[in-house]
Design a protein around this motif. Structure first.
Motif, PDB file in Angstrom:
ATOM      1  N   SER A  91     -12.024 -11.309  -5.458  1.00 60.43           N
ATOM      2  CA  SER A  91     -10.665 -10.789  -5.993  1.00 60.43           C
ATOM      3  C   SER A  91     -11.150  -9.585  -6.501  1.00 60.43           C
ATOM      4  N   TYR A  92     -10.218  -8.438  -5.724  1.00 63.65           N
ATOM      5  CA  TYR A  92     -10.374  -6.843  -6.609  1.00 63.65           C
ATOM      6  C   TYR A  92      -8.788  -6.118  -6.079  1.00 63.65           C
ATOM      7  N   ASN A  93      -8.830  -5.044  -7.054  1.00 63.68           N
ATOM      8  CA  ASN A  93      -7.333  -4.686  -7.673  1.00 63.68           C
ATOM      9  C   ASN A  93      -7.788  -3.178  -8.038  1.00 63.68           C
ATOM     10  N   GLY A  94      -8.622  -2.630  -7.465  1.00 62.58           N
ATOM     11  CA  GLY A  94      -8.486  -1.466  -7.456  1.00 62.58           C
ATOM     12  C   GLY A  94      -8.190  -0.685  -6.301  1.00 62.58           C
ATOM     13  N   VAL A  95      -8.661   0.800  -6.261  1.00 64.57           N
ATOM     14  CA  VAL A  95      -8.439   1.554  -4.581  1.00 64.57           C
ATOM     15  C   VAL A  95      -9.530   2.489  -3.987  1.00 64.57           C
ATOM     16  N   ALA A  96     -10.644   2.385  -5.497  1.00 61.99           N
ATOM     17  CA  ALA A  96     -11.628   2.835  -4.890  1.00 61.99           C
ATOM     18  C   ALA A  96     -12.310   2.346  -3.514  1.00 61.99           C
ATOM     19  N   LEU A  97     -12.549   0.843  -3.698  1.00 62.44           N
ATOM     20  CA  LEU A  97     -13.118   0.106  -2.131  1.00 62.44           C
ATOM     21  C   LEU A  97     -12.717   0.229  -0.992  1.00 62.44           C
ATOM     22  N   SER A  98     -12.697   0.362  -0.042  1.00 60.46           N
ATOM     23  CA  SER A  98     -12.355   0.649   1.110  1.00 60.46           C
ATOM     24  C   SER A  98     -11.711  -1.049   2.144  1.00 60.46           C
ATOM     25  N   SER A  99     -12.798  -1.378   1.522  1.00 58.92           N
ATOM     26  CA  SER A  99     -12.527  -3.020   2.472  1.00 58.92           C
ATOM     27  C   SER A  99     -13.028  -3.929   1.968  1.00 58.92           C
ATOM     28  N   ILE A 100     -13.382  -4.943   1.910  1.00 59.22           N
ATOM     29  CA  ILE A 100     -14.400  -5.829   2.209  1.00 59.22           C
ATOM     30  C   ILE A 100     -14.255  -7.387   2.803  1.00 59.22           C
ATOM     31  N   THR A 101     -15.659  -7.105   3.711  1.00 66.89           N
ATOM     32  CA  THR A 101     -15.130  -8.247   4.588  1.00 66.89           C
ATOM     33  C   THR A 101     -16.759  -9.185   4.525  1.00 66.89           C
ATOM     34  N   PRO A 102     -16.311 -11.359   3.878  1.00 65.51           N
ATOM     35  CA  PRO A 102     -14.799 -11.590   4.319  1.00 65.51           C
ATOM     36  C   PRO A 102     -14.548 -11.716   2.921  1.00 65.51           C
ATOM     37  N   SER A 103     -13.734 -11.620   2.638  1.00 70.28           N
ATOM     38  CA  SER A 103     -13.096 -11.779   0.988  1.00 70.28           C
ATOM     39  C   SER A 103     -13.047 -13.040   0.433  1.00 70.28           C
ATOM     40  N   SER A 104     -13.073 -13.753   1.204  1.00 68.05           N
ATOM     41  CA  SER A 104     -13.317 -15.547   1.268  1.00 68.05           C
ATOM     42  C   SER A 104     -14.506 -16.192   2.710  1.00 68.05           C
ATOM     43  N   GLY A 105     -14.618 -17.555   2.125  1.00 68.89           N
ATOM     44  CA  GLY A 105     -15.358 -18.033   2.948  1.00 68.89           C
ATOM     45  C   GLY A 105     -15.908 -18.746   2.542  1.00 68.89           C
ATOM     46  N   VAL A 106     -16.794 -20.042   3.225  1.00 72.14           N
ATOM     47  CA  VAL A 106     -18.100 -20.620   3.122  1.00 72.14           C
ATOM     48  C   VAL A 106     -19.662 -20.534   3.019  1.00 72.14           C
ATOM     49  N   VAL A 107     -20.008 -21.126   2.179  1.00 73.26           N
ATOM     50  CA  VAL A 107     -21.686 -21.106   2.606  1.00 73.26           C
ATOM     51  C   VAL A 107     -22.505 -21.664   2.584  1.00 73.26           C
ATOM     52  N   LYS A 108     -22.527 -21.863   4.076  1.00 74.12           N
ATOM     53  CA  LYS A 108     -23.503 -23.079   4.523  1.00 74.12           C
ATOM     54  C   LYS A 108     -25.242 -23.740   3.431  1.00 74.12           C
ATOM     55  N   PRO A 109     -25.486 -24.912   3.328  1.00 72.40           N
ATOM     56  CA  PRO A 109     -26.790 -25.259   2.714  1.00 72.40           C
ATOM     57  C   PRO A 109     -27.598 -24.623   2.528  1.00 72.40           C
ATOM     58  N   LYS A 110     -28.303 -24.044   2.208  1.00 72.86           N
ATOM     59  CA  LYS A 110     -30.082 -23.358   2.018  1.00 72.86           C
ATOM     60  C   LYS A 110     -29.584 -22.017   2.880  1.00 72.86           C
ATOM     61  N   SER A 111     -28.740 -21.529   2.648  1.00 71.08           N
ATOM     62  CA  SER A 111     -28.026 -20.096   3.883  1.00 71.08           C
ATOM     63  C   SER A 111     -27.764 -18.916   2.822  1.00 71.08           C
ATOM     64  N   LYS A 112     -27.428 -18.086   3.772  1.00 72.59           N
ATOM     65  CA  LYS A 112     -26.775 -16.577   3.199  1.00 72.59           C
ATOM     66  C   LYS A 112     -25.724 -16.493   3.636  1.00 72.59           C
TER      67      LYS A 112
END
Length: 883
Positions: free
Chosen positions: A96-117
């Protein structure tokens, strides 16, 4: 939840054997369990602990994302941060981000599989200088909320001009007074005060406010205005100022040495003004620009501005001052010097005074060698407002009258285009003196001596006396003896009389040669066989003796003549070839549409043609290419740009190079000055408020001011700009075109992304696209509408009023009016009840109230916009009861 599967042996287990047991774990709730397994071995009891853990995730993320220092480049830059899962089950994250300086954050949500990045891309826009220090809140499963700081420093790309010796910021370079035809150099340092490479180019401002070109600032106003009316001000000032190098690349925080050379030239007006003391002052501005921001010229094209009038956002100006002075040297006596007559071997002297009238600069002179005249000293230096004596002597080496043109070279430092750092010594001006003198011959008495020996080849008629000395012997006075050149030859004037001529030889031809009296037949001298000789007095044809031992045979004579003819023909062919080359050179010199070699008549002056006098449609065909060694000037750029903008093409451009010329041009690696003449922009395309589900188009302008084709390739991977076309074009020379950038989105919110383009598949550039995606919206002219009766109308007449519906967006909006129902019968109606309001337009709706028994005086309508907002309209009927 634990289950043991094993078969206990009935007999003891022998040595070396084993027994397997299986323990199964079946958890039925989300908690960790702990138990133990008891193993009885004979009399021993062994406790085996049992631990049961449910699968869980272990998410980790870096606490800081630092972009470092970046420059303002109107592009979106990205940096990645990773979320690692060290656990045995998948983990969920949400940013979550409420500022204006950052253009985009991709992805903003998701799932991280075990033993991975999982890689998260964070974008920032480098459109304005600022310091970014924003925090992102990352919700990690099993860890709670974690803060990640995003840091960046966006700085301007600053170019500074420093003094080469002091290292401080320099705003003005004063060259001081310089003679016309000479040069003076100064050195500066360009400093790249930014963290990235900088491509720069120098542009000479020849139309800047405050510039002066050839005006004597110390003269009166009337004189200056008169001078301006007489002079031709359309002068190429790029020849006055030379800059080496005038383009280049600076590494981060690097300094580069630049040499500036001032070479003043005297203006020639329409009317020659014989004023040797005319001074010309120059005030020019040299602008160093960054090539990467060249599209700033077109930032305001949509507002009606032109590329030539737009100020460059990243540049530094350097003022250049200098004065051009003529050589002011006078001679006393002069310029004509007459020497006294003298005899051979003597000399006369004249003392000449050279005076330097200039009060600013000294003069270095050098006398050239002149026959029969000597100068002492031949070279020297005269300080300002000073004089120097020079002794000029006349030393004749032969008899006669001598008139010589003595050339005095004025020595100075001139520019060497191959190496501006070291000026060479040149003769930039010549002065002339006219020297004249007479050398007389001394009279000498001629003595005749008796020659008792052999007769010489050249002697007098009797062969006894030989003339010793030199004396002019006029033919009329002497009659019998004539001196030819320096060697005395005795020749009787018998050819001029016929007194002694034999009557047989009276009609002999006059072309026969006369023999000397001592030239007898017994002489062994070889004679010319084809010539006739006659005696002096009687003109009898003399016997011509040919000695065979000395004379040539016929074959030898033919061979000699052939040999002579061969060399005569060879020399003649060389002369003919030289004449042909000279004629071709003269033809090339005058074979142009401007000068055809016609010399003007007495007192007539050729007109001064300016570049502005040419028709625009013909200028593009005759536009000369800008020399790589020559500075760019703002006037040249404006002229070329106006030519290119007047020639706009669009429909027939080829997407790829097809012809041989296009392939050759589009494979060139362009220099910084060439890239500076290509305008692609605006660098920021702002769509403003754009409705979702709508399509909006803005133009990306491309102006090619070069004399070669260029290949533009646009690389767009942004989903919202996928409808943009064409993405590849070959732009002809001196041509303007555009690419429609199409924007459409279905996601409300702020949009800020950049796309790249390439020139000739080599040179990279960026364009920033900014938009604010908003839902469809309609606005009302008022939220409360009062309906008044019309004066003079009968009772029971309907009350009417209007309300205006505005559409401020770029997409048509469909609407419907819905009345708010009550228990009472509605008395208000509105027309039209439904419809569509076009983009950026409005629609008028009429509200009617019908009076009646128990009719409500208040009513409400809701304006429902399709896929948009809803607005409530309150209506009031103002009823007046008359008694």
């Amino acid at each position: 939840q634990f289950k043991l599967i094993v078969e206990n042996p009935e007999k003891p287990i022998a040595s070396g054997l084993q027994l397997k047991a299986f323990v199964e774990y079946y958890p039925d709730r989300l908690e960790d369990l702990q138990d133990k397994l008891i193993l009885l071995v004979d009399d021993d009891v062994v406790d085996i602990p049992l631990l049961g853990f449910i699968p869980y995730c272990c998410l980790e993320i870096e606490s800081e994302l630092d972009f470092g220092q970046v420059i303002v480049s109107n592009k979106v830059i990205s940096k990645e941060i990773t979320i690692a899962n060290h656990g045995s089950s998948s983990g969920i994250f949400e940013i979550s981000y409420n500022g204006v300086a950052l253009s985009s954050i991709t992805p903003s949500s998701g799932v991280v599989k075990p033993k991975s990045k999982r890689t998260i891309q964070v974008d920032i826009c480098t459109d304005v200088p600022r310091v970014i220090k924003e925090v992102m809140k990352v919700e990690l499963e099993g860890r709670g909320c974690t803060e990640v700081w995003v840091k960046a420093v966006v700085v301007e790309q600053v170019l500074k001009v420093l003094g080469a010796s002091c290292g401080k910021v320099v705003e003005c370079i004063n060259f001081g007074p310089v003679y016309f035809g000479t040069s003076k150099t100064e050195q500066i340092s360009l400093y790249n005060k930014s963290p990235e490479n900088m491509d720069w180019v120098a542009v000479l401002e020849d139309n800047a406010i405050g510039g002066e070109m050839g005006t004597d600032l110390q003269r009166s106003t009337d004189a200056v205005l008169q001078d301006l009316s007489l002079k031709n001000r359309d002068v190429d000032v790029s020849t006055l100022i030379l800059c080496t190098p005038n383009q280049g690349t600076l590494l981060p925080y690097e300094k580069s040495l630049v040499t500036l050379c001032f070479s003043p030239e005297k203006f020639k007006g329409d009317f020659e003004v014989n004023d040797s003391s005319l001074k010309q002052d120059y005030v020019l501005f040299l602008r160093f620009e960054t090539v990467g921001n060249r599209s700033g010229y077109l930032q305001a094209l949509g507002d009606g501005a032109t590329a030539a009038t737009r100020n460059h956002p990243h540049h530094v100006d350097l003022a250049l001052m200098g004065s051009g002075l003529p050589v002011m040297v006078t001679f006393n006596p002069g310029p004509e010097i007459n020497f006294m007559d003298c005899y051979l071997g003597e000399q006369t002297e004249v003392l000449c005074t050279l005076k330097n009238e200039s009060d600013s600069l000294p003069v270095i002179f050098s006398f050239r060698k002149a026959a029969h005249f000597n100068v002492s000293p031949e070279k020297g230096k005269i300080k300002k407002k000073s004089a120097k004596d020079v002794m000029i002597s006349f030393s004749p080496r032969q008899i006669g009258t001598f008139k010589m043109k003595q050339i005095i070279d004025i020595i100075g430092r001139g520019v060497d285009k191959n190496n501006l750092h070291d000026l060479k010594t040149i003769s930039f001006h010549q002065l002339y003196l006219s020297l004249s003198g007479v050398c007389k011959a001394k009279r000498k008495k001629i003595l005749f001596t008796i020659n008792t020996g052999l007769t010489p080849v050249v002697s007098n008629a009797t062969g006894q006396f030989v003339v010793d000395g030199t004396e002019e012997c006029p033919d009329a006075a002497r009659g019998a003896i004539q001196c030819i050149d320096a060697a005395p030859v005795a020749m009787l004037k018998s050819a001029q009389t016929r007194i002694h001529t034999h009557r047989i030889n009276r009609n002999c031809k006059d072309d026969a040669l006369i023999a000397f009296p001592n030239d007898r037949a017994t002489s062994l001298r070889p004679s010319e066989w084809d010539k006739k000789y006659r005696t002096i007095f009687t003109k009898t044809e003399r016997y011509n003796f040919i000695d065979p031992e000395f004379a040539y045979t016929d074959c030898e004579r033919l061979s000699v003549e052939a040999h002579k003819k061969y060399y005569v023909d060879f020399i003649s062919s060389l002369r003919q070839r030289r004449l042909e080359k000279d004629a071709a050179r003269q033809f090339d010199m005058y074979n142009d549409p401007v000068s055809i070699g016609i010399k003007p008549g007495e007192g007539l002056k050729s007109p001064n043609i300016s570049i502005t006098d040419f028709p625009k449609e013909k200028l593009q065909l005759k536009m000369p290419p800008l020399d790589d060694d020559c500075l760019l000037t703002s006037r040249k750029l404006a002229t070329i740009t106006s030519t290119s903008t007047n020639k706009e093409t669009w429909s027939w451009l080829s997407p790829v190079p097809s012809s041989t010329q296009e392939k050759e041009d589009c494979s060139l690696t362009l220099t910084h000055k060439q890239l500076h003449q290509i305008f692609i922009g605006p660098s920021t395309i702002d769509f403003g408020d754009v409705c979702v589900f709508s399509t909006t188009t803005k133009e990306l302008h491309i102006i090619n001011n070069l004399l070669v084709h260029i290949w533009i390739q646009i690389e767009i991977e942004i989903e919202e700009l996928q409808e943009t076309s064409p993405l590849s074009q070959v732009v002809p020379p001196l041509t303007k075109t555009h690419v429609p950038i199409v924007f459409e989105t279905i996601t409300p919110g702020s949009f800020k992304r950049s796309f790249a383009y390439k020139i000739n598949n080599q040179h990279l550039g960026h364009v920033l696209v900014v938009a604010n995606a908003v839902p469809i919206e309609l606005q009302l002219s008022t939220r409360e509408l009062i309906l008044n009766p019309i004066p003079g109308c009968l009772a029971g007449t309907e009350f009417r009023a209007t309300v205006r519906v505005y559409n401020p967006r770029n997409h048509p909006a469909g609407f419907i009016w819905k009345p708010v129902t009550t228990d009472r019968k509605p008395a208000f109606s509105i027309q039209p009840t439904r419809g569509t309001v076009e983009a950026y337009s409005d629609l008028e709706c009429e509200v009617v109230w019908r009076p009646g028994f128990n009719s409500p005086e208040e009513g409400e309508f809701i304006l429902c916009v399709r896929k948009g907002n809803a607005i409530k309209l309150k209506c009031f009927a103002k009823v007046t009861i008359q008694l």
